[in-house]
Design a protein around this motif. Structure first.
Motif, PDB file in Angstrom:
ATOM      1  N   LYS A  32      23.107  66.280  21.397  1.00 32.12           N
ATOM      2  CA  LYS A  32      21.708  66.623  21.652  1.00 32.12           C
ATOM      3  C   LYS A  32      20.750  65.532  21.192  1.00 32.12           C
ATOM      4  N   LEU A  33      21.073  64.820  20.116  1.00 30.03           N
ATOM      5  CA  LEU A  33      20.172  63.803  19.597  1.00 30.03           C
ATOM      6  C   LEU A  33      20.389  62.431  20.225  1.00 30.03           C
ATOM      7  N   HIS A  34      21.419  62.291  21.037  1.00 32.31           N
ATOM      8  CA  HIS A  34      21.729  61.018  21.689  1.00 32.31           C
ATOM      9  C   HIS A  34      20.825  60.863  22.909  1.00 32.31           C
ATOM     10  N   ARG A  35      20.049  59.800  22.956  1.00 35.23           N
ATOM     11  CA  ARG A  35      19.100  59.619  24.052  1.00 35.23           C
ATOM     12  C   ARG A  35      19.478  58.467  24.978  1.00 35.23           C
ATOM     13  N   GLU A  36      19.867  57.342  24.424  1.00 35.72           N
ATOM     14  CA  GLU A  36      20.245  56.195  25.242  1.00 35.72           C
ATOM     15  C   GLU A  36      21.012  55.209  24.380  1.00 35.72           C
ATOM     16  N   GLU A  37      21.707  54.296  25.023  1.00 40.98           N
ATOM     17  CA  GLU A  37      22.465  53.287  24.286  1.00 40.98           C
ATOM     18  C   GLU A  37      21.507  52.253  23.704  1.00 40.98           C
ATOM     19  N   PHE A  38      21.862  51.720  22.546  1.00 45.57           N
ATOM     20  CA  PHE A  38      21.041  50.700  21.910  1.00 45.57           C
ATOM     21  C   PHE A  38      21.928  49.820  21.041  1.00 45.57           C
ATOM     22  N   LEU A  39      21.392  48.711  20.612  1.00 42.17           N
ATOM     23  CA  LEU A  39      22.108  47.778  19.761  1.00 42.17           C
ATOM     24  C   LEU A  39      21.269  47.537  18.515  1.00 42.17           C
ATOM     25  N   GLU A  40      21.809  47.835  17.338  1.00 43.89           N
ATOM     26  CA  GLU A  40      21.094  47.593  16.091  1.00 43.89           C
ATOM     27  C   GLU A  40      21.328  46.153  15.649  1.00 43.89           C
ATOM     28  N   ILE A  41      20.253  45.482  15.268  1.00 40.86           N
ATOM     29  CA  ILE A  41      20.322  44.082  14.858  1.00 40.86           C
ATOM     30  C   ILE A  41      19.396  43.856  13.670  1.00 40.86           C
ATOM     31  N   VAL A  81      25.854  42.814  14.454  1.00 35.39           N
ATOM     32  CA  VAL A  81      25.109  43.830  15.187  1.00 35.39           C
ATOM     33  C   VAL A  81      25.964  45.099  15.198  1.00 35.39           C
ATOM     34  N   PHE A  82      25.327  46.245  15.404  1.00 41.37           N
ATOM     35  CA  PHE A  82      26.038  47.515  15.428  1.00 41.37           C
ATOM     36  C   PHE A  82      25.744  48.247  16.729  1.00 41.37           C
ATOM     37  N   LEU A  83      26.796  48.674  17.383  1.00 44.01           N
ATOM     38  CA  LEU A  83      26.691  49.415  18.638  1.00 44.01           C
ATOM     39  C   LEU A  83      27.260  50.809  18.433  1.00 44.01           C
ATOM     40  N   PRO A  84      26.389  51.840  18.340  1.00 39.14           N
ATOM     41  CA  PRO A  84      26.915  53.203  18.168  1.00 39.14           C
ATOM     42  C   PRO A  84      27.638  53.671  19.423  1.00 39.14           C
TER      43      PRO A  84
END
Length: 84
Positions: A32-41, A81-84
């Motif tokens: 439910k809280l997942h909205r879109e893919e992103f990359l943390e940097i 970088v982190f990719l959930p």
């Protein structure tokens, strides 16, 4: 250690809010809280690469690439970088 030539170490894992039970049965309620893919940097790496918050970035392994939105955070170590 950070790689040269703008290359960063990619780490990936499930996010904190992934419902493993729901995901295993392909439930639409799983994330439910997942909205879109992103990359943390890390902000320092982002500044060196001229990346700003929510800017689109390409991630590539040399064969395949994906376009993701950048999320700047100090929670990611410089050089990675982190990719959930």
């Amino acid at each position: 250690l950070p790689a040269l030539d703008g290359k960063l170490l990619l780490t990936s894992n499930r996010s904190l809010y992934t419902s493993l039970d729901g995901a295993s049965i392909h439930s639409e309620e799983a994330d439910k809280l997942h909205r879109e893919e992103f990359l943390e940097i890390n902000p320092a790496d982002a500044a060196n690469l001229r990346i700003q918050q929510n800017y689109p970035v390409y991630v590539s392994n040399g064969t395949t690439e994906v376009l993701l939105s950048a999320a700047l955070t100090d929670a990611v170590a410089p050089g990675s970088v982190f990719l959930p």
